[in-house]
Write an enzyme that holds these catalytic residues in place. Structure first.
Site, PDB file in Angstrom:
ATOM      1  N   ASP A   1      -3.816  17.438 -16.461  1.00 31.62           N
ATOM      2  CA  ASP A   1      -4.379  16.335 -16.736  1.00 31.62           C
ATOM      3  C   ASP A   1      -3.859  16.137 -18.744  1.00 31.62           C
ATOM      4  OD1 ASP A   1      -6.207  14.453 -18.174  1.00 31.62           O
ATOM      5  OD2 ASP A   1      -7.641  14.989 -16.479  1.00 31.62           O
TER       6      ASP A   1
ATOM      7  N   ARG B   1       1.099  -1.256   0.078  1.00 29.68           N
ATOM      8  CA  ARG B   1       0.209   0.187  -0.121  1.00 29.68           C
ATOM      9  C   ARG B   1       0.733   1.013   0.256  1.00 29.68           C
ATOM     10  NH1 ARG B   1      -1.621   3.023   4.258  1.00 29.68           N
ATOM     11  NH2 ARG B   1      -1.210   1.204   5.600  1.00 29.68           N
TER      12      ARG B   1
ATOM     13  N   TYR C   1     -12.712  16.376 -17.022  1.00 28.06           N
ATOM     14  CA  TYR C   1     -13.599  15.221 -16.929  1.00 28.06           C
ATOM     15  C   TYR C   1     -14.618  15.832 -15.743  1.00 28.06           C
ATOM     16  CZ  TYR C   1     -15.041  10.635 -14.572  1.00 28.06           C
ATOM     17  OH  TYR C   1     -15.645   9.442 -14.473  1.00 28.06           O
TER      18      TYR C   1
ATOM     19  N   LYS D   1      -7.277   5.185 -19.672  1.00 26.20           N
ATOM     20  CA  LYS D   1      -7.143   5.218 -20.989  1.00 26.20           C
ATOM     21  C   LYS D   1      -6.086   5.359 -21.704  1.00 26.20           C
ATOM     22  CE  LYS D   1     -11.329   7.150 -19.122  1.00 26.20           C
ATOM     23  NZ  LYS D   1     -11.350   8.026 -17.953  1.00 26.20           N
TER      24      LYS D   1
HETATM   25  N1  PLP Z   1      -9.137  13.100 -16.658  1.00 29.60           N
HETATM   26  C1  PLP Z   1     -10.199  12.388 -18.362  1.00 29.60           C
HETATM   27  C2  PLP Z   1      -9.276  13.193 -18.733  1.00 29.60           C
HETATM   28  C3  PLP Z   1     -10.943  11.680 -17.983  1.00 29.60           C
HETATM   29  O1  PLP Z   1     -11.306  11.477 -18.712  1.00 29.60           O
HETATM   30  C4  PLP Z   1     -10.992  10.823 -16.558  1.00 29.60           C
HETATM   31  C5  PLP Z   1     -12.153   9.823 -16.887  1.00 29.60           C
HETATM   32  O2  PLP Z   1     -12.779   9.514 -17.960  1.00 29.60           O
HETATM   33  C6  PLP Z   1     -10.290  11.274 -15.274  1.00 29.60           C
HETATM   34  C7  PLP Z   1      -9.389  11.802 -15.816  1.00 29.60           C
HETATM   35  C8  PLP Z   1     -10.477   9.950 -14.740  1.00 29.60           C
HETATM   36  O3  PLP Z   1     -10.118   9.253 -14.155  1.00 29.60           O
HETATM   37  P1  PLP Z   1     -10.485   7.559 -14.216  1.00 29.60           P
HETATM   38  O4  PLP Z   1     -11.479   7.152 -14.715  1.00 29.60           O
HETATM   39  O5  PLP Z   1      -9.149   7.031 -14.194  1.00 29.60           O
HETATM   40  O6  PLP Z   1     -10.577   7.603 -12.481  1.00 29.60           O
END
Ligand code: PLP
Length: 392
Positions: free
Chosen positions: A179, A55, A107, A204
């Protein structure tokens, strides 16, 4: 000479294995034994690197993955998480407590965390649209400590100038986190452009097969290690099995994303002249509003594109339902092509007025281009658009 990205994807984070495995072995254990208390204390007190407790992230499989993730973003250090949201929330708690400004669309989960949950902990947050960037400096002067944005954004693929924003934020003592999920490290490296952090939903493109959830945070060792205790005590660390699976996927990252770039460009060009399409949003198209910036800060234009369908929301829904190769599913970055209608998925929680304010039309379809043949994907779009036009 620093090896090329493809070489780093394969060779970084692959420690010498005495059994001769070319890949970091998978250690599924939660704990690691020591020959003596003195040796244990060396690791516990940070004098020596080593495995201790999974962890904490002190597991050789996770540590090997983090070396690979750092190398791929050109970072000093990386932390691997159980999801993209775990990476973001740990980052916000560690570095955002003075205040976070989020630019443009993000997101939905990120927006929920920023607009709803972090303010409950008295963490000040502000959401600025791209058209409101003029307000950023005043917010930084008031003391916000972290500027966060996606570029390109979801679903309109709006671009933000990473170098210019990093300069502005740094002039006011704030940090910048990008991001980089949509672009992937193949197409864009925020750290090289001046950002302090790159954060990824590794679910992704990094994972790339729609079969794992993971997150990653990359940056300088000093800043990234300030997030370490948050990850440890919130229990957000990636599982070793997933770390091994993610490292496997990263070895093919460049070939996957380069092919996705090429196919997305082919589809964007083909859809531009289609009579059923109102607008194609893709950073690689010369008439896209952010194209010049994309050429400056991206090496490739990505596998995400958005189509605005003629005929409004119902027509867009009919196209989404008529597609056969593009699966109607709310994710991106995998080997299989996906379609989502933002007003029914990622932006469903917003009112139509708020979607319009954000430049998100209900007639938009967001495509995540996979690794199928480009001609087959174009044929699928043509048949779905054709079927729609035949409707009364
Ligand atoms: N950032 C982006 C651009 C995303 O599209 C997503 C999820 O769709 C996330 C962060 C969050 O990721 P996770 O679903 O792996 O927690």
């Amino acid at each position: 000479m620093k090896p090329d990205l493809s070489t780093r994807c394969i060779h970084a984070g692959e420690p010498h294995d005495p059994q001769g495995s070319p890949h970091a072995p998978l250690y599924t254990t939660t704990t690691f034994r020591f020959p003596s208390t003195a040796a244990l204390l060396d690791v516990v007190e940070g004098r020596k690197p080593g495995a201790l407790y999974t962890r904490y992230g002190l597991n050789p499989t996770i540590q090997a993955l983090e070396d690979k993730l750092a190398a791929i973003e050109g970072a000093e250090a990386a932390l691997a998480f159980a999801s993209g949201m775990a990476a973001e929330s740990a980052l916000f708690l560690a570095h955002g407590r003075k205040g976070i400004v989020c630019l443009g669309d993000a997101y939905g989960g990120t927006l929920e965390l920023l607009a709803g949950q972090l303010p409950e902990l008295d963490i000040p947050t502000r959401l600025l649209l791209g058209s409101e960037l003029g307000e950023l400096e005043a917010i930084l002067i008031q003391g916000a400590g972290l500027v966060f944005f996606e570029t390109p954004t979801n679903p309109a693929l709006e671009l933000f100038d990473i170098a210019a924003l990093a300069e502005l934020a740094h002039a006011h003592g704030a940090l910048v986190a990008v991001d980089n999920t949509f672009a992937s490290p193949v197409n864009q490296n925020p750290l090289a452009l001046g950002a302090d952090f790159a954060v990824h939903s590794a679910t992704k493109y990094l994972g790339g097969h729609s079969d794992l959830s993971a997150g990653a945070l990359m940056g300088s060792r000093e800043l990234v290690m300030q997030v370490w205790n948050w990850r440890k005590n919130l229990g957000q660390t990636i599982a070793p099995e997933i770390a091994s699976q993610l490292a496997r996927s990263l070895r093919t990252l460049t070939v996957r994303v380069q092919r996705q770039n090429e196919t997305a460009m082919r589809i964007a060009q083909a859809m531009q002249t289609h009579p059923g399409i109102e607008r194609v949003l893709y950073p690689g198209l010369p008439d896209f509003p952010g194209h010049d910036l994309a050429c400056r800060q991206m090496r490739g234009f990505g596998g995400m594109l958005t189509l605005e369908i003629k005929g409004g929301v119902e027509a867009a829904t009919r196209v989404a339902d008529a597609l056969r190769l593009f699966a109607l599913a709310p994710s991106l970055g995998g080997v299989e092509s996906l379609v989502t209608q933002p007003c029914t998925t990622t932006h469903h929680g917003l009112t139509p007025e708020e979607r319009a304010r954000r430049g998100i039309s209900d007639a938009m379809l967001r495509l995540s281009v996979g690794l199928e043949d480009a001609d087959d994907l174009i044929a699928d779009l043509n048949q779905a658009l054709g079927a729609t036009q035949e409707q009364p």
